[in-house]
Write an enzyme that holds these catalytic residues in place. Structure first.
Site, PDB file in Angstrom:
ATOM      1  N   HIS A 102       0.473   4.485   1.485  1.00  0.00           N
ATOM      2  CA  HIS A 102      -0.424   5.133   2.439  1.00  0.00           C
ATOM      3  C   HIS A 102      -0.522   6.636   2.186  1.00  0.00           C
ATOM      4  O   HIS A 102       0.490   7.276   1.886  1.00  0.00           O
ATOM      5  CB  HIS A 102       0.069   4.893   3.874  1.00  0.00           C
ATOM      6  CG  HIS A 102       0.049   3.458   4.275  1.00  0.00           C
ATOM      7  ND1 HIS A 102      -1.118   2.810   4.571  1.00  0.00           N
ATOM      8  CD2 HIS A 102       1.043   2.550   4.398  1.00  0.00           C
ATOM      9  CE1 HIS A 102      -0.842   1.537   4.874  1.00  0.00           C
ATOM     10  NE2 HIS A 102       0.461   1.355   4.770  1.00  0.00           N
ATOM     11  N   ILE A 132      12.535   1.341   9.611  1.00  0.00           N
ATOM     12  CA  ILE A 132      11.693   1.607   8.442  1.00  0.00           C
ATOM     13  C   ILE A 132      10.589   0.553   8.366  1.00  0.00           C
ATOM     14  O   ILE A 132      10.638  -0.394   7.593  1.00  0.00           O
ATOM     15  CB  ILE A 132      12.539   1.649   7.142  1.00  0.00           C
ATOM     16  CG1 ILE A 132      13.762   2.562   7.314  1.00  0.00           C
ATOM     17  CG2 ILE A 132      11.686   2.146   5.973  1.00  0.00           C
ATOM     18  CD1 ILE A 132      13.463   4.001   7.717  1.00  0.00           C
ATOM     19  N   ILE A 138       0.846  -1.201   0.000  1.00  0.00           N
ATOM     20  CA  ILE A 138       0.000   0.000   0.000  1.00  0.00           C
ATOM     21  C   ILE A 138       0.881   1.251   0.000  1.00  0.00           C
ATOM     22  O   ILE A 138       1.896   1.289   0.694  1.00  0.00           O
ATOM     23  CB  ILE A 138      -0.845   0.057   1.305  1.00  0.00           C
ATOM     24  CG1 ILE A 138      -1.649  -1.222   1.511  1.00  0.00           C
ATOM     25  CG2 ILE A 138      -1.736   1.283   1.341  1.00  0.00           C
ATOM     26  CD1 ILE A 138      -2.747  -1.419   0.559  1.00  0.00           C
ATOM     27  N   SER A 170       6.125   0.194   8.432  1.00  0.00           N
ATOM     28  CA  SER A 170       5.071   0.946   7.757  1.00  0.00           C
ATOM     29  C   SER A 170       5.044   2.357   8.310  1.00  0.00           C
ATOM     30  O   SER A 170       5.110   2.526   9.523  1.00  0.00           O
ATOM     31  CB  SER A 170       3.726   0.259   7.979  1.00  0.00           C
ATOM     32  OG  SER A 170       2.712   1.001   7.351  1.00  0.00           O
ATOM     33  N   SER A 224       5.798   3.419   1.375  1.00  0.00           N
ATOM     34  CA  SER A 224       5.247   4.686   0.879  1.00  0.00           C
ATOM     35  C   SER A 224       6.302   5.787   0.914  1.00  0.00           C
ATOM     36  O   SER A 224       6.329   6.673   0.067  1.00  0.00           O
ATOM     37  CB  SER A 224       4.058   5.121   1.732  1.00  0.00           C
ATOM     38  OG  SER A 224       3.251   4.034   2.068  1.00  0.00           O
TER      39      SER A 224
END
Lengths: 451, 466
Positions: B52, B339, B50, B341, B345
């Site tokens: 984000h 690092i 994803i 989530s 992104s």
């Protein structure tokens, strides 16, 4: 050769290539058979013997024969040829016949789409993009194996050591160098049984042979050959509950499903073979918009094994997972003949042809009651031959039961069949005259257990 | 004379690759080391994929800043590097009015972080844009800028462009020691190789604390936080359109339901701290949790269509923060730690930030020959008939379908092997092409792909082009 000459030569090659591509781009055939395995080949031979000459077989592998080309287990052809052949030998006889009859086929050719107008789009390295037109299509793409992933067995995902039975067969057949010493097999379908036999013969130790259900999935013949003759202990109601090993498989945990309080047993293995059944390979039919039956995982078909699209017949393991090869070849011979009649009816364009028959005949729905995998799903009275054969399976071992066929609510026939086993495909024949006489709107096949 | 690199990057995940990509804009000698046999083998290969929007991170933190910046950079980057990317939007769902303040709080955070177009939507509107949402859901925070991406392709593409522009990659190199003498770092690997460099960048994911502690007195702790996932077949790919989150908790963003860029549906992740930095085993407990939790936000989840499950490890810093800085005691050693989530992104912004730190240490000149592109990966399924016909005329290997489930051709497989930083393993082919990732999970095509790989690698060894 200097660079310039080289270029000219390669350009020439390209030009030659273009010609070939254009020539093979379009093909019109009475019957296109998708899949050159045992069912597709048998159907092609049947069409040919009935007098049909415009046939094309499309096969995605580099050779005809399908899954049987990597099957060394014998027991094939016993009913049809009266001798026991290995899968390889059996199918090579079919291929030989195809060559003798000069039935055309294209290898390395993958069908990517079937259209409603019965055109077929396919690709191959030799032919590029191809489009075939067919009056009738016989879909014989077989089945695929259920994967370890779909079982949701927790644990790690080692890169080495976990195989599905069919792909292991194929790797071994192609001479891959796979080091195996201690093996666990999960699932007792025919592929699993025959892999077990093969591995034992090559000196591998089968540390455990597990079947999650409480019955053997494969045929009795294969069970005898594999389990009984080699003295392998098959643990029913057992499964693999965890897979351990980062790069290579190291251990598996085994769980007794009958006794949940029993602690899982951990054993050291280097190979896990998963053989938990097959699923009809119907993605092209789904793309075409056909829905699949949750009972067979194959398409809905009528008495002629024709799908909802006129002239698109489905046979073999793509229709439902069969038990023995004879049923597949028999069915292919039957459909080959029907397909031939279908093509002829289009040509003569008489009003009694199958295409328009549906408008005249009555459709009867078939209903399962306590059984599974009932085929066909509908019957049209006008297309009936002398008898209609219904096939089905049971979901569990039934010690004592009767099978009752109902015409609407009324019992029509009782067949005592017991015990019944889930690894066998059973069949019932119903006379055409009876169906026409009673004209039911629904036929139910019901399993009634006796105490 | 020993070769001295300007920069050694330890770790070829998305962070290391983004750093290498940014550094390759400059003239210098750069090397990426990884303990695995390929790029993208750790956290980068097992995450939610994803991009984000950036409403979750605490305003004012580096995490918030890089998330929003990275997410804004990603669309352009994906386009430039031919990475599959789609802005599908996300929703955080709530089930009662009493939960509204928590959505408001996220909305406020998002606005402070600079996330565009956030708003709260209600019942009918939710159902209008997401028909299979659970009937219990009454409110949602809608973030239209949230996106999905192929994290594998992103990492490969960044590495490939870096390699094209001169960055070296070395695999199966587990770093076991780092010493600094006379301003030069000596990096020792398990296979008894030694590398020398002026600057060392620690981008080693869950191992970032181990690498950090080799040089710094100031101890760091990265806790691997395991996340388990289940993947549903493409045949149910239409089940969900947006990325659906529950309300976040202290352990993370919760079990989400999302489409993937490849048309599957992804369920997960769970969140459980472990000690083993290599423990990516799935568990009965984890898989059961996913099955239960996904039903809280969606109705009739087609769980019978599960084709596989997997687990990944987040590089969770106990302080829950990104640490991207030159070490205070050991000059020239740059940490890129914690690092987790929204690391994926943030990756483009992290890469940029790290290269700026490097530029403050080393006076690197711009690389005038920098090429910000790579050969596009041909996807025959996206070509028009005419284009495809032309392609297979000259490259018939694109007409040989090997992976039946995803219709991946021999041409695509050969291409991914023959590229810079190409595939050398079956798993490498899998991640680069999505062959073997379909419903059959390789039971049909594994033997053939094995043959293609062996053949192509031996050709490559002999210096021929497959």
């Amino acid at each position: 050769m200097d660079k310039k000459t080289l270029k000219t030569v390669s350009e020439l090659r390209v030009v030659k290539h273009i010609k070939e591509v254009v020539a093979s781009f379009m093909g019109k055939f009475d019957a296109v058979i998708i899949g050159g395995g045992p069912s597709g080949l048998s159907a092609a031979l049947s069409l040919y013997e009935n007098g049909e000459k415009s046939i094309m077989i499309l096969e995605r592998e580099g050779r005809l024969g399908g899954v049987l080309t990597s099957c060394t287990q014998d027991g094939f052809g016993m009913e049809l040829l009266n001798e026991s052949l290995s899968g390889k030998e059996f199918v090579s006889r079919l291929v030989k016949k195809i060559d003798e009859c000069k039935i055309p086929y294209k290898l390395n050719t993958t069908v990517v789409a079937i259209n409603k107008d019965k055109t077929i789009e396919a690709v191959s390295p030799d032919g590029g993009m191809m489009r075939f037109e067919a009056k009738c299509i016989i879909y014989a793409l077989g089945a695929r194996e259920k994967s370890r992933g779909s079982l949701n067995i927790p644990g790690s995902r080692p890169i080495e050591g976990v195989y599905s039975a069919g792909s292991l067969q194929k790797l071994l057949e192609e001479g891959a160098n796979i080091k195996m010493k201690d093996v666990v097999i999960l699932g007792s379908d025919d592929v699993g049984l025959s892999v077990a036999n093969r591995l034992v013969k090559s000196g591998v130790t089968i540390k455990a042979f597990l079947e999650p259900q409480d019955f053997i999935q494969g045929s009795n013949y294969n069970k005898e050959k594999s389990i009984d003759n080699n003295n392998i202990e098959l643990k029913l109601s057992h499964t693999v509950s965890a897979i351990i090993g980062k790069k290579k498989l190291e251990k598996v945990k085994i769980r007794n499903l009958k006794n949940p309080t029993e602690k899982d047993v951990e054993i050291d293995v280097d190979t896990l073979v998963v053989s938990v059944g097959l699923i009809p390979e119907c993605s092209l039919l789904e793309d075409l918009g056909l829905s699949l039956s949750p009972s067979t995982n194959g398409p809905y078909v009528n008495e002629s094994l024709e799908s909802a699209i006129d002239g698109l017949f489905v046979i073999g393991n793509a229709l439902y997972v069969h038990d023995i090869i004879e049923h597949i070849t028999e069915e292919a011979l039957f459909v080959g003949k029907l397909a031939y009649l279908y093509i002829k009816s289009l040509q003569s364009n008489v009003s009694t042809n199958q295409n328009s028959a549906n408008k005249n005949g009555t459709d009867i729905t078939l209903v399962e009651d306590g059984i599974r995998s009932l085929v066909p799903m509908t019957i049209n009275t006008l297309n009936l031959k002398e008898f209609i054969t219904l096939t089905f399976r049971v979901s569990k071992v039934v010690r004592s039961a009767k099978i009752v066929v109902f015409f609407d609510q009324k019992p029509y026939e009782e067949v005592l069949k017991s015990p019944l086993f889930p690894n066998v495909v059973y069949s019932i024949r119903i006379a055409r005259n009876d169906i026409l006489h009673f004209s039911p709107s629904k036929i139910t096949v019901s399993l009634q257990e006796l105490n | 004379m020993k070769k001295i690199y300007d920069c050694i990057i330890i770790g070829a995940g998305v962070t290391g690759a983004a750093t290498a990509y940014n550094l390759s804009r400059y003239k210098g000698k750069f090397l990426v080391l990884d303990k695995e046999n390929d790029v993208c083998e750790g956290t980068s290969k097992a995450n939610s994929a994803i991009i984000h929007a950036g409403f979750d991170a605490t305003p004012g933190t580096l995490m918030a800043e890089l998330n929003v910046k990275g997410s804004q950079m990603m669309e352009e980057l994906a386009k430039t590097l031919n990475v599959p990317y789609k802005r599908n939007g996300a929703m955080v769902v709530a089930k009662s009015e009493s939960e509204r303040p928590r959505l408001d709080e996220l909305l406020e955070r998002g606005r402070k972080n600079g996330v565009r177009d956030l708003r709260i939507i209600e019942k009918d509107e939710i159902r209008k844009i997401e028909e299979n949402i659970s009937p219990d859901v009454t409110l949602a925070l809608y973030a239209p800028t949230s996106a999905i991406i192929c994290p594998f392709t992103l990492t490969y593409a960044l590495s490939e462009v870096a390699a094209i522009n001169g960055v070296n990659f070395a695999f199966n190199k587990r770093v076991i020691g780092i010493q600094k003498t006379d301003g030069i770092f000596r990096v020792c690997t398990e296979d008894q190789s030694e590398y020398y460099s002026k600057v060392v960048i620690n981008a080693s994911g869950v191992y970032a604390d181990v690498i950090h502690n080799m040089v710094s007195k100031d101890r760091a702790t990265i806790v691997p936080r395991k996340g388990e996932y289940m993947v549903l077949d493409r045949s149910v790919g239409n089940f969900v359109k947006h990325t659906i989150f529950p309300l976040p908790t202290a352990m993370g963003k919760g079990i989400l339901v999302t489409p993937t860029i490849h048309g599957n549906v992804l369920l997960g992740p769970t969140a459980k701290d472990t000690e083993d930095k290599d423990n990516t085993e799935t568990t009965t407990e984890g898989l059961e949790t996913i099955k239960k939790k996904c039903k809280e936000s969606m109705k009739d989840v087609p769980l019978s269509k599960v084709i596989t499950s997997f687990a990944g490890l987040r590089a969770h810093d106990v302080r829950h923060q990104f640490t991207i800085e030159e070490n205070k005691d050991v000059k020239g050693f740059i940490d890129v730690m914690g690092i987790e989530s929204p690391g994926l992104s943030s990756a483009p912004a992290i890469g940029e930030m790290v290269s700026e730190i490097v530029l403050n240490i080393l006076p690197l000149k711009a690389n005038p020959r920098f090429k910000n592109e790579r050969k596009p990966q041909i996807n025959p399924r996206e070509l028009s008939r005419k284009e495809y016909k032309k392609l297979v005329l000259f490259h018939p290997e694109y007409a040989k379908i090997v992976c039946r489930c995803h219709k991946i051709t021999k041409g695509e497989i050969l291409d991914c092997i023959n590229r810079p930083v190409g595939a050398t393993t079956i798993l490498g082919i899998k991640k680069r092409t999505t062959a073997l990732m379909g419903a059959c999970q390789g039971s049909f095509c594994l033997p053939e792909i094995t043959n293609i790989l062996n053949e192509a690698l031996s050709k490559k060894k002999r210096g021929l082009h497959g």
